[in-house]
Write a protein that holds these residues in place. Sequence first.
Motif, PDB file in Angstrom:
ATOM      1  N   ALA A  37       5.664  -9.133  19.577  1.00 43.79           N
ATOM      2  CA  ALA A  37       4.370  -9.657  19.137  1.00 43.79           C
ATOM      3  C   ALA A  37       3.725  -8.796  18.051  1.00 43.79           C
ATOM      4  O   ALA A  37       2.641  -9.101  17.583  1.00 43.79           O
ATOM      5  N   SER A  38       4.395  -7.726  17.618  1.00 43.68           N
ATOM      6  CA  SER A  38       3.747  -6.774  16.709  1.00 43.68           C
ATOM      7  C   SER A  38       3.679  -7.247  15.262  1.00 43.68           C
ATOM      8  O   SER A  38       2.768  -6.876  14.546  1.00 43.68           O
ATOM      9  N   GLY A  39       4.633  -8.029  14.801  1.00 43.02           N
ATOM     10  CA  GLY A  39       4.644  -8.423  13.394  1.00 43.02           C
ATOM     11  C   GLY A  39       5.063  -7.254  12.521  1.00 43.02           C
ATOM     12  O   GLY A  39       5.498  -6.217  13.002  1.00 43.02           O
ATOM     13  N   ALA A  40       4.916  -7.408  11.215  1.00 47.28           N
ATOM     14  CA  ALA A  40       5.309  -6.352  10.269  1.00 47.28           C
ATOM     15  C   ALA A  40       4.232  -5.283  10.199  1.00 47.28           C
ATOM     16  O   ALA A  40       3.050  -5.562  10.369  1.00 47.28           O
ATOM     17  N   CYS A  41       4.649  -4.083   9.956  1.00 43.13           N
ATOM     18  CA  CYS A  41       3.711  -2.969   9.824  1.00 43.13           C
ATOM     19  C   CYS A  41       3.433  -2.733   8.339  1.00 43.13           C
ATOM     20  O   CYS A  41       4.345  -2.734   7.524  1.00 43.13           O
ATOM     21  N   PRO A  42       2.172  -2.537   7.991  1.00 45.89           N
ATOM     22  CA  PRO A  42       1.829  -2.307   6.585  1.00 45.89           C
ATOM     23  C   PRO A  42       2.223  -0.906   6.141  1.00 45.89           C
ATOM     24  O   PRO A  42       2.521  -0.049   6.960  1.00 45.89           O
ATOM     25  N   GLY A  43       2.159  -0.700   4.872  1.00 47.19           N
ATOM     26  CA  GLY A  43       2.398   0.640   4.350  1.00 47.19           C
ATOM     27  C   GLY A  43       3.717   0.755   3.629  1.00 47.19           C
ATOM     28  O   GLY A  43       4.555  -0.147   3.664  1.00 47.19           O
ATOM     29  N   GLY A  44       3.887   1.884   2.966  1.00 43.41           N
ATOM     30  CA  GLY A  44       5.103   2.150   2.215  1.00 43.41           C
ATOM     31  C   GLY A  44       6.230   2.602   3.107  1.00 43.41           C
ATOM     32  O   GLY A  44       6.058   2.813   4.304  1.00 43.41           O
ATOM     33  N   ARG A  45       7.356   2.746   2.499  1.00 45.49           N
ATOM     34  CA  ARG A  45       8.541   3.193   3.231  1.00 45.49           C
ATOM     35  C   ARG A  45       8.388   4.655   3.622  1.00 45.49           C
ATOM     36  O   ARG A  45       7.941   5.485   2.829  1.00 45.49           O
ATOM     37  N   ALA A  46       8.767   4.964   4.847  1.00 41.69           N
ATOM     38  CA  ALA A  46       8.700   6.342   5.338  1.00 41.69           C
ATOM     39  C   ALA A  46       9.786   7.182   4.673  1.00 41.69           C
ATOM     40  O   ALA A  46      10.814   6.662   4.241  1.00 41.69           O
ATOM     41  N   THR A  47       9.556   8.468   4.596  1.00 42.33           N
ATOM     42  CA  THR A  47      10.553   9.386   4.067  1.00 42.33           C
ATOM     43  C   THR A  47      10.880  10.423   5.131  1.00 42.33           C
ATOM     44  O   THR A  47      10.126  10.620   6.076  1.00 42.33           O
ATOM     45  N   ALA A  48      12.012  11.076   4.954  1.00 39.98           N
ATOM     46  CA  ALA A  48      12.450  12.075   5.921  1.00 39.98           C
ATOM     47  C   ALA A  48      12.305  13.471   5.334  1.00 39.98           C
ATOM     48  O   ALA A  48      12.349  13.655   4.129  1.00 39.98           O
ATOM     49  N   ARG A  49      12.143  14.434   6.199  1.00 39.45           N
ATOM     50  CA  ARG A  49      12.098  15.829   5.796  1.00 39.45           C
ATOM     51  C   ARG A  49      12.818  16.663   6.850  1.00 39.45           C
ATOM     52  O   ARG A  49      12.999  16.222   7.977  1.00 39.45           O
ATOM     53  N   CYS A  50      13.204  17.840   6.441  1.00 37.72           N
ATOM     54  CA  CYS A  50      13.819  18.785   7.362  1.00 37.72           C
ATOM     55  C   CYS A  50      12.700  19.699   7.844  1.00 37.72           C
ATOM     56  O   CYS A  50      12.132  20.460   7.065  1.00 37.72           O
ATOM     57  N   GLN A  51      12.373  19.597   9.112  1.00 35.82           N
ATOM     58  CA  GLN A  51      11.286  20.377   9.690  1.00 35.82           C
ATOM     59  C   GLN A  51      11.833  21.226  10.820  1.00 35.82           C
ATOM     60  O   GLN A  51      12.339  20.702  11.804  1.00 35.82           O
ATOM     61  N   ALA A  52      11.755  22.523  10.653  1.00 40.10           N
ATOM     62  CA  ALA A  52      12.261  23.472  11.658  1.00 40.10           C
ATOM     63  C   ALA A  52      13.727  23.202  11.994  1.00 40.10           C
ATOM     64  O   ALA A  52      14.136  23.335  13.137  1.00 40.10           O
ATOM     65  N   GLY A  53      14.507  22.779  11.001  1.00 40.29           N
ATOM     66  CA  GLY A  53      15.936  22.566  11.203  1.00 40.29           C
ATOM     67  C   GLY A  53      16.307  21.224  11.795  1.00 40.29           C
ATOM     68  O   GLY A  53      17.452  20.976  12.094  1.00 40.29           O
ATOM     69  N   CYS A  54      15.302  20.326  11.946  1.00 43.66           N
ATOM     70  CA  CYS A  54      15.546  18.997  12.518  1.00 43.66           C
ATOM     71  C   CYS A  54      14.993  17.944  11.561  1.00 43.66           C
ATOM     72  O   CYS A  54      13.913  18.105  11.017  1.00 43.66           O
ATOM     73  N   CYS A  55      15.738  16.852  11.397  1.00 46.05           N
ATOM     74  CA  CYS A  55      15.238  15.744  10.564  1.00 46.05           C
ATOM     75  C   CYS A  55      14.042  15.106  11.245  1.00 46.05           C
ATOM     76  O   CYS A  55      14.070  14.847  12.445  1.00 46.05           O
ATOM     77  N   ALA A  56      12.985  14.871  10.477  1.00 44.28           N
ATOM     78  CA  ALA A  56      11.753  14.273  11.004  1.00 44.28           C
ATOM     79  C   ALA A  56      11.224  13.271   9.992  1.00 44.28           C
ATOM     80  O   ALA A  56      11.505  13.358   8.798  1.00 44.28           O
ATOM     81  N   VAL A  57      10.428  12.310  10.465  1.00 43.57           N
ATOM     82  CA  VAL A  57       9.797  11.325   9.583  1.00 43.57           C
ATOM     83  C   VAL A  57       8.550  11.933   8.983  1.00 43.57           C
ATOM     84  O   VAL A  57       7.752  12.560   9.680  1.00 43.57           O
ATOM     85  N   ARG A  58       8.382  11.784   7.684  1.00 45.78           N
ATOM     86  CA  ARG A  58       7.218  12.302   6.965  1.00 45.78           C
ATOM     87  C   ARG A  58       6.152  11.260   6.932  1.00 45.78           C
ATOM     88  O   ARG A  58       6.327  10.113   6.792  1.00 45.78           O
TER      89      ARG A  58
END
Length: 168
Positions: free
Chosen positions: A147-168
């Motif tokens: 029931a959520s539909g599409a989420c607004p906003g731009g595409r997420a990017t990834a970063r290396c944070q403390a040696g682990c991939c995380a969403v920015r």
Amino acid sequence: MDADVSRRVALAAFIGCVACDPRTPATAPASAVSPPSVVEAPRSDAPPLVAAMPQSAPPSADPSRPTAACGRLPNEPVHAERWPYGKDAACDRAATVWANVPHEDRACRTDEDCTVVSGDGNCINLAIAKRAASRPEYAQTPCGNPASGACPGGRATARCQAGCCAVR
């Protein structure tokens, strides 16, 4: 921290959900709070209500070195997950895969080592190491709320944070 809480903390960090982190204090609705006249003051000899949380590495720490496990370690069992919005074997399978991503599939040294896999109308954004992203098991993200539909906003990017991939 026991293994189940540790796994939920890692999953919350993996999907970038602060509210999902079991260490995030829950807030009660105003209607559930007792009137001030009924609330008792804490005893001075009572143990602290919240256990001490481990401190994260300072920003000056080496970002290529994980401060904790980035995912499931080789000696940890795979925990089956269920899709919370009904009965769907494919959704259960995807939830289980993404909740149990091995540490080596999320470990990184630089931002360029990471990528984001998005799904459910851009509502679900998951970070993973580029070297693992093309594997068939990561082709489907967990199913979202129908029931959520599409989420607004731009595409997420990834970063290396403390040696682990995380969403920015």
